[in-house]
Write an enzyme that holds these catalytic residues in place. Structure first.
Site, PDB file in Angstrom:
ATOM      1  N   TYR A   1      47.520  37.982  46.958  1.00 55.14           N
ATOM      2  CA  TYR A   1      47.595  36.513  47.043  1.00 55.14           C
ATOM      3  C   TYR A   1      48.620  36.029  48.073  1.00 55.14           C
ATOM      4  O   TYR A   1      48.696  34.841  48.363  1.00 55.14           O
ATOM      5  CB  TYR A   1      47.946  35.879  45.679  1.00 55.14           C
TER       6      TYR A   1
ATOM      7  N   ASP B   1      50.546  34.682  36.617  1.00 51.42           N
ATOM      8  CA  ASP B   1      49.610  35.687  37.125  1.00 51.42           C
ATOM      9  C   ASP B   1      49.596  35.652  38.650  1.00 51.42           C
ATOM     10  O   ASP B   1      49.216  34.655  39.248  1.00 51.42           O
ATOM     11  CB  ASP B   1      48.198  35.370  36.613  1.00 51.42           C
TER      12      ASP B   1
ATOM     13  N   LYS C   1      49.409  42.429  40.596  1.00 52.79           N
ATOM     14  CA  LYS C   1      48.329  43.411  40.810  1.00 52.79           C
ATOM     15  C   LYS C   1      48.592  44.203  42.084  1.00 52.79           C
ATOM     16  O   LYS C   1      49.089  43.648  43.072  1.00 52.79           O
ATOM     17  CB  LYS C   1      46.973  42.690  40.899  1.00 52.79           C
TER      18      LYS C   1
ATOM     19  N   HIS D   1      43.871  45.916  40.916  1.00 53.47           N
ATOM     20  CA  HIS D   1      43.179  44.641  41.173  1.00 53.47           C
ATOM     21  C   HIS D   1      41.673  44.767  41.007  1.00 53.47           C
ATOM     22  O   HIS D   1      41.024  43.859  40.482  1.00 53.47           O
ATOM     23  CB  HIS D   1      43.531  44.123  42.571  1.00 53.47           C
TER      24      HIS D   1
ATOM     25  N   ASN E   1      46.661  21.675  30.187  1.00 56.07           N
ATOM     26  CA  ASN E   1      46.084  23.007  29.989  1.00 56.07           C
ATOM     27  C   ASN E   1      46.872  23.853  28.990  1.00 56.07           C
ATOM     28  O   ASN E   1      46.329  24.788  28.407  1.00 56.07           O
ATOM     29  CB  ASN E   1      45.964  23.743  31.328  1.00 56.07           C
TER      30      ASN E   1
HETATM   31  N1  LIG Z   1      41.887  39.484  38.952  1.00 61.61           N
HETATM   32  C1  LIG Z   1      41.093  38.844  39.784  1.00 61.61           C
HETATM   33  O1  LIG Z   1      40.334  39.450  40.530  1.00 61.61           O
HETATM   34  C2  LIG Z   1      41.112  37.344  39.790  1.00 61.61           C
HETATM   35  C3  LIG Z   1      40.064  36.636  40.410  1.00 61.61           C
HETATM   36  C4  LIG Z   1      40.130  35.249  40.362  1.00 61.61           C
HETATM   37  C5  LIG Z   1      41.181  34.593  39.758  1.00 61.61           C
HETATM   38  N2  LIG Z   1      42.190  35.318  39.199  1.00 61.61           N
HETATM   39  C6  LIG Z   1      43.358  34.641  38.551  1.00 61.61           C
HETATM   40  O2  LIG Z   1      42.884  33.667  37.662  1.00 61.61           O
HETATM   41  C7  LIG Z   1      43.441  32.400  38.004  1.00 61.61           C
HETATM   42  C8  LIG Z   1      42.509  31.286  37.617  1.00 61.61           C
HETATM   43  O3  LIG Z   1      41.318  31.305  38.366  1.00 61.61           O
HETATM   44  P1  LIG Z   1      40.998  30.062  39.307  1.00 61.61           P
HETATM   45  O4  LIG Z   1      42.105  29.891  40.280  1.00 61.61           O
HETATM   46  O5  LIG Z   1      39.621  30.208  39.787  1.00 61.61           O
HETATM   47  O6  LIG Z   1      41.151  28.904  38.252  1.00 61.61           O
HETATM   48  P2  LIG Z   1      40.572  27.830  37.311  1.00 61.61           P
HETATM   49  O7  LIG Z   1      41.730  27.494  36.467  1.00 61.61           O
HETATM   50  O8  LIG Z   1      39.287  28.232  36.686  1.00 61.61           O
HETATM   51  O9  LIG Z   1      40.244  26.635  38.322  1.00 61.61           O
HETATM   52  C9  LIG Z   1      41.245  26.097  39.133  1.00 61.61           C
HETATM   53  C10 LIG Z   1      40.773  24.764  39.662  1.00 61.61           C
HETATM   54  O10 LIG Z   1      40.623  23.847  38.564  1.00 61.61           O
HETATM   55  C11 LIG Z   1      41.392  22.669  38.788  1.00 61.61           C
HETATM   56  N3  LIG Z   1      41.934  22.279  37.467  1.00 61.61           N
HETATM   57  C12 LIG Z   1      42.908  22.911  36.754  1.00 61.61           C
HETATM   58  N4  LIG Z   1      43.115  22.308  35.576  1.00 61.61           N
HETATM   59  C13 LIG Z   1      42.245  21.257  35.520  1.00 61.61           C
HETATM   60  C14 LIG Z   1      41.980  20.257  34.559  1.00 61.61           C
HETATM   61  N5  LIG Z   1      42.659  20.216  33.399  1.00 61.61           N
HETATM   62  N6  LIG Z   1      41.020  19.348  34.837  1.00 61.61           N
HETATM   63  C15 LIG Z   1      40.336  19.393  36.001  1.00 61.61           C
HETATM   64  N7  LIG Z   1      40.539  20.315  36.955  1.00 61.61           N
HETATM   65  C16 LIG Z   1      41.488  21.248  36.718  1.00 61.61           C
HETATM   66  C17 LIG Z   1      42.450  23.071  39.784  1.00 61.61           C
HETATM   67  O11 LIG Z   1      42.787  21.980  40.627  1.00 61.61           O
HETATM   68  P3  LIG Z   1      44.303  21.381  40.668  1.00 61.61           P
HETATM   69  O12 LIG Z   1      45.210  22.487  41.118  1.00 61.61           O
HETATM   70  O13 LIG Z   1      44.212  20.287  41.673  1.00 61.61           O
HETATM   71  O14 LIG Z   1      44.604  20.919  39.281  1.00 61.61           O
HETATM   72  C18 LIG Z   1      41.727  24.138  40.627  1.00 61.61           C
HETATM   73  O15 LIG Z   1      40.944  23.548  41.641  1.00 61.61           O
HETATM   74  C19 LIG Z   1      43.720  32.541  39.511  1.00 61.61           C
HETATM   75  O16 LIG Z   1      44.590  31.543  39.991  1.00 61.61           O
HETATM   76  C20 LIG Z   1      44.266  33.939  39.551  1.00 61.61           C
HETATM   77  O17 LIG Z   1      45.618  33.949  39.122  1.00 61.61           O
HETATM   78  C21 LIG Z   1      42.159  36.664  39.187  1.00 61.61           C
END
Ligand SMILES: NC(=O)c1ccc[n+]([C@@H]2O[C@H](COP(=O)([O-])OP(=O)(O)OC[C@H]3O[C@@H](n4cnc5c(N)ncnc54)[C@H](OP(=O)(O)O)[C@@H]3O)[C@@H](O)[C@H]2O)c1
Ligand SMILES: *[C@@H]1O[C@H](CO)[C@@H](O)[C@H](O)[C@H]1NC(C)=O
Ligand SMILES: *[C@@H]1O[C@H](CO)[C@@H](O)[C@H](O)[C@H]1NC(C)=O
Ligand SMILES: *[C@@H]1O[C@H](CO)[C@@H](O)[C@H](O)[C@H]1NC(C)=O
Length: 327
Positions: free
Chosen positions: A75, A70, A104, A137, A284
C-alpha cells in the site's frame, strides 16, 4: 462428505463463534491464543495521495476508538501510519499494547529468505518492534517473480513468529486448496485469512471452511459494490437502499452501512471498513450496541451477487493496479 461438512459448519458457526467473542473488550480469541479487536480500519487507497490523507485518517480513527489498523507493504503507506501511531502514543491517547497493527508481506517476496528482511523494513516504517498480525498478501505470484512458492514463504512467516517479530501470523486471499497445502506441510496453522466478504460477495463456503479450522476471517471490502468502485470493469451495482438493509436499519435505529458492518461481525468475521472521512469512521465503529439474529444474517446473505470487487486476474487486475498506482 466435504459438502456436508461445509453445511454443518455453516450452521454451527452462527451459534459458536460468539463464544470466542468477548463482549466487554470487543475482541476475538485466535487459534494461537492471542486476542484481537473485532473491527479494523482499512487504509488502502491511491498510493500517490497516501501521504496526504492516511496519517490524519489513522489519528482520527484511533481517537474515535479504533484499535486495529490494516496496512500492507504494497500500500506504500506504512511510513505515514507509523507517524500516526507514534503521534497517538506520544499524546497518551493509547498505549502500544492497546493497538493491533496488521501488515502484509510485500508480494515480491516469493521464498523463506525474503520474509524477515521485508518484515524488518515494514517494522522500521511503522516505527514498532513487533507487528501484531503479519499476513502473506496473496498465494498468487502478483509480483510476477521467478520461483514464487507460498509454502516456502510460510516457513519465513513461522520464523517471524518464533523471533517475536510478529505476534500472530496468517494469510490473505487463500482458498481452501491453498489452506489445505499449508496445513499438510507446516508447523503453525494460520491464525487468520483475510478475504473479500460483503453482501455482494458473501463467500459462505470459504468463510465456513476457515471457521471450521479455527482460522479467523477478516472481511475486506466490507461494503462490496454498495459504495462506488471506480476501478471496477464489471457492471455490478448495489446500494445501501436495499430494502432488507433499510428495514433492519429502521428496526435497530441504525444506518444501512452499520447493518452491513454488524452483519460481518455477527458472521464471526472481522470487518475492515475503510474511510478517510471522520464522521463515517465514527458511524462505522458505532455498531456495538445491537446484534442481528441468525435469520436476519440469512436474509442479507440473499443479496449475494457472487462477484468480487477485488479480482486479481487479467484486465480487471490491470485496471485496479493502474487506478491505485501500485506499480
Ligand atoms: N488483503 C487484501 O488483498 C485486501 C484487498 C482489498 C482491501 N483490503 C483491506 O480492506 C480494506 C477495506 O476495503 P476497501 O478499501 O475496499 O473498503 P470499503 O470499506 O469496502 O469501502 C471503502 C469506500 O467506502 C466509503 N465509505 C466508508 N464508509 C462509508 C459509509 N459509512 N457510508 C458511505 N460510504 C462509506 C469510503 O469513502 P470515504 O473514505 O470517502 O468515506 C471508500 O470509498 C482496505 O482499505 C484494505 O485495508 C485488503
Ligand atoms: C480455537 O483456538 C482457541 C485458542 O487456542 C481455543 O481455545 C479454542 O478451543 C479453539 N476452538 C476450536 C473450535 O477449536
Ligand atoms: C484455489 O486457487 C488455485 C489457483 O491459485 C486453483 O488452482 C484452485 O483450484 C483453487 N481452489 C478452489 C477450491 O477454488
Ligand atoms: C463525510 O461523511 C458524511 C456522512 O457522515 C457526508 O455527509 C459528507 O458528505 C462526507 N464528506 C465528504 C468530504 O465526503
Amino acid at each position: 462428505m466435504f459438502a456436508i461438512l461445509l453445511q454443518i459448519s455453516a450452521i454451527v458457526t452462527v451459534s459458536t463463534v460468539h463464544a470466542k467473542y468477548s463482549v466487554s473488550t470487543n475482541t476475538i480469541l485466535l487459534n494461537d491464543g492471542n486476542r484481537m479487536p473485532i473491527l479494523s480500519l482499512g487504509t488502502f487507497g491511491k498510493t500517490n495521495i497516501a501521504d496526504k490523507v492516511v496519517k490524519t485518517a489513522v489519528i482520527e480513527a484511533i481517537e474515535a476508538g479504533y484499535r486495529q489498523i490494516d496496512t500492507a507493504a504494497a500500500y506504500k503507506n506504512e511510513e505515514f501510519i507509523g507517524e500516526a501511531i507514534a503521534d497517538v502514543i506520544n499524546r497518551g491517547i493509547v498505549t502500544r499494547e492497546e493497538l493491533w497493527i496488521t501488515t502484509k508481506l510485500h508480494p515480491e517476496v516469493g521464498s523463506r529468505e525474503g520474509v524477515l528482511p521485508a518484515l524488518r523494513d515494514s517494522l522500521k516504517k511503522l516505527k514498532i518492534d513487533c507487528v501484531d498480525l503479519f499476513l502473506i498478501h496473496s498465494p498468487d505470484n502478483l509480483g510476477g517473480i521467478p520461483e514464487h512458492d507460498y509454502l516456502s514463504v510460510w516457513k519465513g512467516m513461522e520464523d517471524a513468529k518464533k523471533l517475536n517479530l510478529a505476534r500472530s501470523i496468517g494469510v490473505s486471499n487463500f482458498n481452501s486448496t491453498h489452506i489445505n497445502r499449508i496445513l499438510a506441510t507446516s508447523e503453525i496453522i494460520p491464525a487468520t485469512n483475510e478475504i473479500e466478504v460483503n453482501p455482494t460477495y458473501t463467500n459462505l463456503e470459504l468463510v465456513a471452511y476457515c471457521q471450521s479450522l479455527n482460522i479467523t476471517v477478516l472481511s475486506y471490502a466490507p461494503f462490496g459494490f454498495m459504495v462506488p468502485r471506480p476501478f471496477s470493469l464489471v457492471p455490478v451495482v448495489s446500494t445501501f437502499e436495499e430494502p432488507i438493509l433499510v428495514q433492519l436499519a429502521q428496526k435497530y435505529g441504525k444506518m444501512p452501512s452499520q447493518i452491513v458492518i454488524r452483519y460481518l461481525i455477527d458472521r464471526g468475521t472481522i470487518p475492515i471498513p475503510r474511510s478517510v472521512n471522520a464522521s463515517r469512521m465514527r458511524l462505522n465503529i458505532d455498531v456495538f450496541d445491537f446484534q442481528l439474529t441468525p435469520e436476519e444474517i440469512i436474509l442479507i446473505n440473499e443479496l449475494n451477487q457472487n462477484v468480487k470487487v477485488y479480482y486479481f486476474e487479467g484486465k480487471r487486475f490491470l485496471a485496479f493496479v493502474e487506478y491505485f498506482g501500485l506499480l
